[in-house]
Scaffold this motif. Sequence first.
Motif, short mmCIF file in Angstrom:
data_model
loop_
_atom_site.label_atom_id
_atom_site.label_comp_id
_atom_site.label_asym_id
_atom_site.label_seq_id
_atom_site.Cartn_x
_atom_site.Cartn_y
_atom_site.Cartn_z
N LYS A 1 1.73 48.21 -9.10
CA LYS A 1 1.50 47.02 -8.06
C LYS A 1 0.32 46.10 -8.89
O LYS A 1 -0.67 46.67 -9.37
N LEU A 2 0.54 44.93 -8.57
CA LEU A 2 -0.27 43.86 -9.30
C LEU A 2 -0.70 43.04 -8.13
O LEU A 2 0.42 42.69 -7.38
N ASN A 3 -1.72 42.31 -8.21
CA ASN A 3 -1.96 41.22 -7.44
C ASN A 3 -2.06 39.70 -7.50
O ASN A 3 -1.73 38.89 -6.91
N GLY A 4 -2.02 39.73 -9.04
CA GLY A 4 -2.51 38.33 -9.58
C GLY A 4 -1.01 37.82 -10.13
O GLY A 4 0.11 38.44 -9.70
N SER B 1 0.48 38.59 4.93
CA SER B 1 1.01 39.88 5.14
C SER B 1 0.40 40.68 6.53
O SER B 1 0.93 41.88 6.78
N THR C 1 7.65 39.40 3.01
CA THR C 1 6.59 39.96 3.89
C THR C 1 7.17 40.94 4.95
O THR C 1 6.65 42.00 5.07
N ASP D 1 9.52 39.69 -8.42
CA ASP D 1 8.64 38.68 -8.08
C ASP D 1 9.59 37.65 -7.21
O ASP D 1 10.73 37.53 -7.21
N LYS E 1 4.21 42.44 -6.97
CA LYS E 1 3.17 42.34 -5.89
C LYS E 1 3.81 43.09 -4.64
O LYS E 1 3.36 43.22 -3.56
N TYR E 2 5.26 43.45 -4.89
CA TYR E 2 6.04 43.95 -3.80
C TYR E 2 6.55 45.48 -3.94
O TYR E 2 7.81 45.35 -4.23
N GLU F 1 8.61 43.75 2.74
CA GLU F 1 7.35 44.60 2.07
C GLU F 1 6.55 45.47 3.20
O GLU F 1 6.26 46.64 2.91
#
Length: 213
Positions: free
Chosen positions: A141-144, A56, A76, A160, A120-121, A79
């Motif tokens: 927003k999630l990171n996992g 990123s 990326t 995703d 995540k995006y 985003e």
Amino acid sequence: MKYLTIALAKGRLAKQTLALLEQTGITCEEMKDKDTRKLIFVNEELGLKFFLSKTSDVPTYVEYGAADIGVVGSDTILEEGRKILEVLDLGLGKCRMCVAGPASARELLKKNEIIRVASKYPKIAKDYFYNKKHQTVEIVKLNGSVELAPIVGLSEVIVDIVETGSTLKENGLEVLEEICPLSARVVVNEASMKMQRERITKIVKDLKQALNG
């Protein structure tokens, strides 16, 4: 000769990019040392510097001129939304950005209902729902692992990256809509393109030839 600096996204993409660059005669032996602690790698002969960074961050290094050239996935680039020039599609790491969820969520997407979307995006998700579908959504927003969100009831759908879709299938989810195809791209700093046009264009041209070869 001023150095040209190339930023590569850590991991598989960096390895694939280096293999491609080798086909064009650009090598960096230092980078092959698995035990190295170095952050910057130099090929004095060709006047090139390389560094590995978190995926990123690649567009950021390129926008601010800390790197003249970068190689990173188009997910990326979309985003991060940085001011950089996209000059070549390497076709590596091909996959798709999709809206996925349980089959039952298909109706909610058709009816344009207000739903919750986990991703995540968030920027890509927002752009797709607001500007292309004109559907009001709440974006979380999630990171996992985002696949978890619809299963535990955090969201109706997710946005995703989908490669094969097997993870989705295993969790009772499916692709509901495709947003865009994704792959690795070569990006260039705007000022570097003006100042070092000849050298940069040659690298891009050689890469293109290696891909078609």
